[in-house]
Scaffold this motif. Structure first.
Motif, PDB file in Angstrom:
ATOM      1  N   HIS A  47      52.422  48.696  36.192  1.00  8.59           N
ATOM      2  CA  HIS A  47      53.087  48.160  37.376  1.00  8.59           C
ATOM      3  C   HIS A  47      52.885  49.053  38.596  1.00  8.59           C
ATOM      4  O   HIS A  47      52.288  48.652  39.591  1.00  8.59           O
ATOM      5  CB  HIS A  47      54.576  47.976  37.105  1.00  8.59           C
ATOM      6  CG  HIS A  47      54.879  46.835  36.184  1.00  8.59           C
ATOM      7  ND1 HIS A  47      54.676  45.522  36.538  1.00  8.59           N
ATOM      8  CD2 HIS A  47      55.352  46.809  34.916  1.00  8.59           C
ATOM      9  CE1 HIS A  47      55.027  44.728  35.535  1.00  8.59           C
ATOM     10  NE2 HIS A  47      55.437  45.489  34.533  1.00  8.59           N
ATOM     11  N   GLU A  48      53.418  50.261  38.552  1.00  6.96           N
ATOM     12  CA  GLU A  48      53.363  51.124  39.730  1.00  6.96           C
ATOM     13  C   GLU A  48      52.730  52.487  39.439  1.00  6.96           C
ATOM     14  O   GLU A  48      51.955  52.990  40.241  1.00  6.96           O
ATOM     15  CB  GLU A  48      54.776  51.318  40.297  1.00  6.96           C
ATOM     16  CG  GLU A  48      55.370  50.021  40.837  1.00  6.96           C
ATOM     17  CD  GLU A  48      56.813  50.188  41.274  1.00  6.96           C
ATOM     18  OE1 GLU A  48      57.081  49.940  42.459  1.00  6.96           O
ATOM     19  OE2 GLU A  48      57.650  50.553  40.437  1.00  6.96           O
ATOM     20  N   THR A  56      52.592  58.107  43.494  1.00  2.00           N
ATOM     21  CA  THR A  56      51.479  57.694  44.341  1.00  2.00           C
ATOM     22  C   THR A  56      51.036  58.884  45.171  1.00  2.00           C
ATOM     23  O   THR A  56      51.853  59.528  45.833  1.00  2.00           O
ATOM     24  CB  THR A  56      51.901  56.544  45.266  1.00  2.00           C
ATOM     25  OG1 THR A  56      52.348  55.447  44.467  1.00  2.00           O
ATOM     26  CG2 THR A  56      50.730  56.085  46.126  1.00  2.00           C
ATOM     27  N   ALA A 130      49.702  50.853  49.093  1.00  2.00           N
ATOM     28  CA  ALA A 130      49.149  49.665  48.428  1.00  2.00           C
ATOM     29  C   ALA A 130      47.636  49.615  48.567  1.00  2.00           C
ATOM     30  O   ALA A 130      46.931  49.180  47.650  1.00  2.00           O
ATOM     31  CB  ALA A 130      49.778  48.395  49.012  1.00  2.00           C
ATOM     32  N   THR A 175      48.302  44.331  39.264  1.00  7.15           N
ATOM     33  CA  THR A 175      49.304  44.466  40.318  1.00  7.15           C
ATOM     34  C   THR A 175      48.738  45.234  41.503  1.00  7.15           C
ATOM     35  O   THR A 175      48.958  44.865  42.659  1.00  7.15           O
ATOM     36  CB  THR A 175      50.548  45.184  39.769  1.00  7.15           C
ATOM     37  OG1 THR A 175      51.172  44.353  38.783  1.00  7.15           O
ATOM     38  CG2 THR A 175      51.549  45.473  40.870  1.00  7.15           C
ATOM     39  N   TRP A 176      48.017  46.304  41.227  1.00  8.32           N
ATOM     40  CA  TRP A 176      47.426  47.103  42.306  1.00  8.32           C
ATOM     41  C   TRP A 176      46.388  46.294  43.078  1.00  8.32           C
ATOM     42  O   TRP A 176      46.315  46.366  44.299  1.00  8.32           O
ATOM     43  CB  TRP A 176      46.774  48.358  41.731  1.00  8.32           C
ATOM     44  CG  TRP A 176      47.702  49.279  41.010  1.00  8.32           C
ATOM     45  CD1 TRP A 176      49.057  49.151  40.877  1.00  8.32           C
ATOM     46  CD2 TRP A 176      47.356  50.480  40.326  1.00  8.32           C
ATOM     47  NE1 TRP A 176      49.560  50.190  40.138  1.00  8.32           N
ATOM     48  CE2 TRP A 176      48.545  51.025  39.786  1.00  8.32           C
ATOM     49  CE3 TRP A 176      46.149  51.143  40.100  1.00  8.32           C
ATOM     50  CZ2 TRP A 176      48.559  52.209  39.055  1.00  8.32           C
ATOM     51  CZ3 TRP A 176      46.156  52.328  39.369  1.00  8.32           C
ATOM     52  CH2 TRP A 176      47.344  52.853  38.852  1.00  8.32           C
ATOM     53  N   ASN A 179      48.343  43.467  45.263  1.00 10.66           N
ATOM     54  CA  ASN A 179      49.041  44.010  46.432  1.00 10.66           C
ATOM     55  C   ASN A 179      48.058  44.540  47.468  1.00 10.66           C
ATOM     56  O   ASN A 179      48.273  44.395  48.677  1.00 10.66           O
ATOM     57  CB  ASN A 179      50.009  45.114  46.005  1.00 10.66           C
ATOM     58  CG  ASN A 179      51.306  44.571  45.433  1.00 10.66           C
ATOM     59  OD1 ASN A 179      51.712  43.443  45.717  1.00 10.66           O
ATOM     60  ND2 ASN A 179      51.969  45.366  44.616  1.00 10.66           N
ATOM     61  N   ALA A 230      56.278  44.321  40.112  1.00  2.00           N
ATOM     62  CA  ALA A 230      55.940  45.261  41.192  1.00  2.00           C
ATOM     63  C   ALA A 230      55.168  44.592  42.324  1.00  2.00           C
ATOM     64  O   ALA A 230      54.621  45.278  43.181  1.00  2.00           O
ATOM     65  CB  ALA A 230      55.137  46.435  40.630  1.00  2.00           C
TER      66      ALA A 230
END
Length: 264
Positions: A47-48, A56, A130, A175-176, A179, A230
């Protein structure tokens, strides 16, 4: 490859690609899964963060650690690389290195010389998280394809950047990709980032990436809410619209539902 921020991209995109594009995305996902092999057959979904406690990145050292942590999750733990900060007026890479795919419009890209790998990063990449995650996902997808014994005919027919992003989705970094693709679509980071997003390129549009993510999540046995956990609101809406259109194309994709890592 898509160049967003032009007059042609000003029209609001449909969240569900047309049927021909959906077939192409399903076939492309099937092709990259076959080439990447075992890592794409795990029910991996990031997800993140690629690992607990990994944030990040905000600088080159943090990016190196972040990529290494992500590699451990996507079957690339033994794949070594050098990270180079792009300097104005200097050659981007040492002599003999060639871009894997098309580096045009990328703030992070992979270059190879035989079995040596260099990832070149532009400093602007750190300004928008993102955008950074989308670039990291694409390059790890690219490396997943590169480390395969050979490029299959089906993958060879794909646009190189679309193939890299589809591979990233298959490896659990959808997800990455989604986004990041939203920023490319809108050519806007919300203001103040100082990046000319109109010149940044992506392999998949946001609706295309969302549809591929819906396919990948369902072949891994995930529910839509979990897959959207996410995603920002517009991307979550795109995934919701795409979700129920996947059924005709799911049977051709290999399932990945055994016990595996699902990371938040």
């Amino acid at each position: 490859m898509h160049l967003f921020g032009t007059a042609a991209a000003a029209t609001a995109p449909s969240f569900v690609p047309d049927e021909e594009t959906r077939r192409w995305l399903a076939a492309g996902l099937q092709a990259v899964i076959a080439q990447v092999g075992a890592p794409a057959l795990r029910p991996q979904f990031i997800h993140e963060a690629p690992a607990r406690g990994v944030q990040t990145p905000r600088d080159l050292d943090g990016l190196f650690d972040f990529i290494c942590a992500a590699q451990e999750q996507v079957g690339q733990g033994d794949l070594e690389f050098t990270l180079i900060d792009l300097q104005p007026g200097q050659p981007p890479v040492p002599p003999g290195f060639q871009a894997l795919g098309d580096a045009t419009g990328h703030l992070l890209h992979t270059f190879a010389r035989a079995q040596e790998l260099v990832l070149v990063v532009a400093p602007q990449l750190f300004r928008v998280p993102a955008l950074l995650l989308g670039h990291v996902a694409r390059e790890l997808g690219r490396l997943g394809l590169w480390q395969a014994p050979a490029t299959t005919p089906a993958v060879a027919e794909l646009d190189t950047e679309a193939a890299a992003e589809l591979a990233a989705i298959a490896l659990g970094m959808g997800t990455w990709v989604v986004n990041g693709s939203y920023l490319f679509n809108n050519a806007c980071c919300g203001g103040g980032c100082g990046i000319d997003l109109g010149s940044v390129r992506a392999g998949l549009s946001m609706p295309e990436a969302s549809y591929a993510l819906a396919l990948d999540a369902q072949r891994k046995g995930l529910g839509r809410r979990h897959a959207a956990k996410a995603l920002d609101s517009t991307q979550a809406a795109a995934l919701k619209q795409a979700w129920d259109t996947c059924a005709p194309h799911l049977p051709a994709l290999p399932a990945a539902r055994s016990a595996g890592a699902l990371r938040g």
